[in-house]
Design an enzyme around this catalytic site. Structure first.
Site, PDB file in Angstrom:
ATOM      1  N   CYS A   2       0.871  -1.172   0.000  1.00  0.00           N
ATOM      2  CA  CYS A   2       0.000   0.000   0.000  1.00  0.00           C
ATOM      3  C   CYS A   2       0.910   1.224   0.000  1.00  0.00           C
ATOM      4  O   CYS A   2       1.587   1.509   0.986  1.00  0.00           O
ATOM      5  CB  CYS A   2      -0.908  -0.004   1.232  1.00  0.00           C
ATOM      6  SG  CYS A   2      -1.876   1.507   1.436  1.00  0.00           S
ATOM      7  N   GLU A 103      -4.272   0.944  -5.183  1.00  0.00           N
ATOM      8  CA  GLU A 103      -3.390  -0.159  -5.540  1.00  0.00           C
ATOM      9  C   GLU A 103      -3.357  -0.254  -7.060  1.00  0.00           C
ATOM     10  O   GLU A 103      -4.303   0.181  -7.740  1.00  0.00           O
ATOM     11  CB  GLU A 103      -3.895  -1.471  -4.914  1.00  0.00           C
ATOM     12  CG  GLU A 103      -2.865  -2.568  -4.871  1.00  0.00           C
ATOM     13  CD  GLU A 103      -1.574  -2.127  -4.183  1.00  0.00           C
ATOM     14  OE1 GLU A 103      -0.651  -1.686  -4.917  1.00  0.00           O
ATOM     15  OE2 GLU A 103      -1.488  -2.217  -2.955  1.00  0.00           O
TER      16      GLU A 103
END
Length: 248
Positions: A2, A103
């Site tokens: 992340c 993402e």
């Protein structure tokens, strides 16, 4: 991993939701990037307060942060053994509030496409994190954090093979922040993938690739198909024979 996220909670709402003793002066952010100051929550002496910390953890034993690798994520599977994270898991657990995170998925054409991932119920996220206060030779101090990642659940694995460890429910948040009474071994068991269906995602503009862009348009869905799940067929061996999850 992340590596980008958004946090749009008003300061007063953040203080109320996370039961803070203070209010952080902050504007909505739509593209928080590594090395930037981020809002993080931790407890000291039983006092739960919000702080601004550098996203990129610097262990206490580092002599020069400029020569140390950027640690924005800690893998849940190895954080108990890694020298950079094991002490923080015992004494420096924190929560990083987020509205959603980004993402990137690499498609068959080898192009990376960004997706914005949020809770399906619209509630804010409580990302499990670790923090350290680094002290320099001149007496300077720098608070820094890393967010924890886990293996992606089946739903999210079509985008990426990792996802943040997201704490669900007030009790889990309280236990994670309670470094005085909750052992590192027990806290580590909270860093698990969420069940399928708790999160949702949609494709967004590639403008998010640039940390200079930070506006509401980054989280708006763009016209693009979601990646199809990978179906794995398992050959049968011979003879072989959800509830609502609110943050608070």
């Amino acid at each position: 991993m992340c590596g980008r996220y958004a946090v749009t909670l008003p300061p007063e709402m953040m203080a109320q939701l996370f039961q803070l003793l203070n209010t952080l002066p902050m504007m909505p952010r739509y593209n928080v990037a590594p090395t930037q100051p981020v809002a993080a929550i931790w407890e000291e002496g039983g006092r739960r307060e919000g702080h601004f910390a550098r996203w990129g953890l610097v262990p206490r034993w580092v002599k020069d942060p400029r020569e140390f690798p950027l640690l924005i994520n800690a893998r849940a599977e190895s954080m108990r053994e890694k020298p950079a994270f094991r002490d923080a898991l015992k004494h420096g657990r924190c929560v990083v509030p987020a509205s959603g995170y980004y993402e990137w998925h690499t498609g068959p054409d080898k192009k990376k496409r960004p997706y914005y991932i949020t809770r399906a119920d619209g509630e804010p996220m409580a990302l499990a994190g670790l923090y350290v206060t680094w002290s320099g030779p001149e007496g300077e101090e720098v608070d820094s954090v890393a967010t924890i990642t886990v293996a992606a659940n089946r739903q999210l694995s079509v985008v990426h093979d990792r996802m943040p460890a997201i704490l669900m429910g007030r009790q889990q948040i309280d236990d994670w922040l309670n470094v005085r009474e909750v052992r590192a071994e027990d806290a580590a068991q909270m860093a698990l993938p969420l069940e399928d269906g708790v999160l949702k995602f949609h494709p967004v503009s590639t403008r998010v690739n640039s940390a200079r862009d930070d506006d509401p348009g980054l989280i708006v869905e763009v016209t693009e198909e979601k990646p199809e799940p990978v179906v794995v067929k398992v050959k049968k061996a011979a003879g072989g024979g959800g509830g609502q999850m609110d943050l608070f």
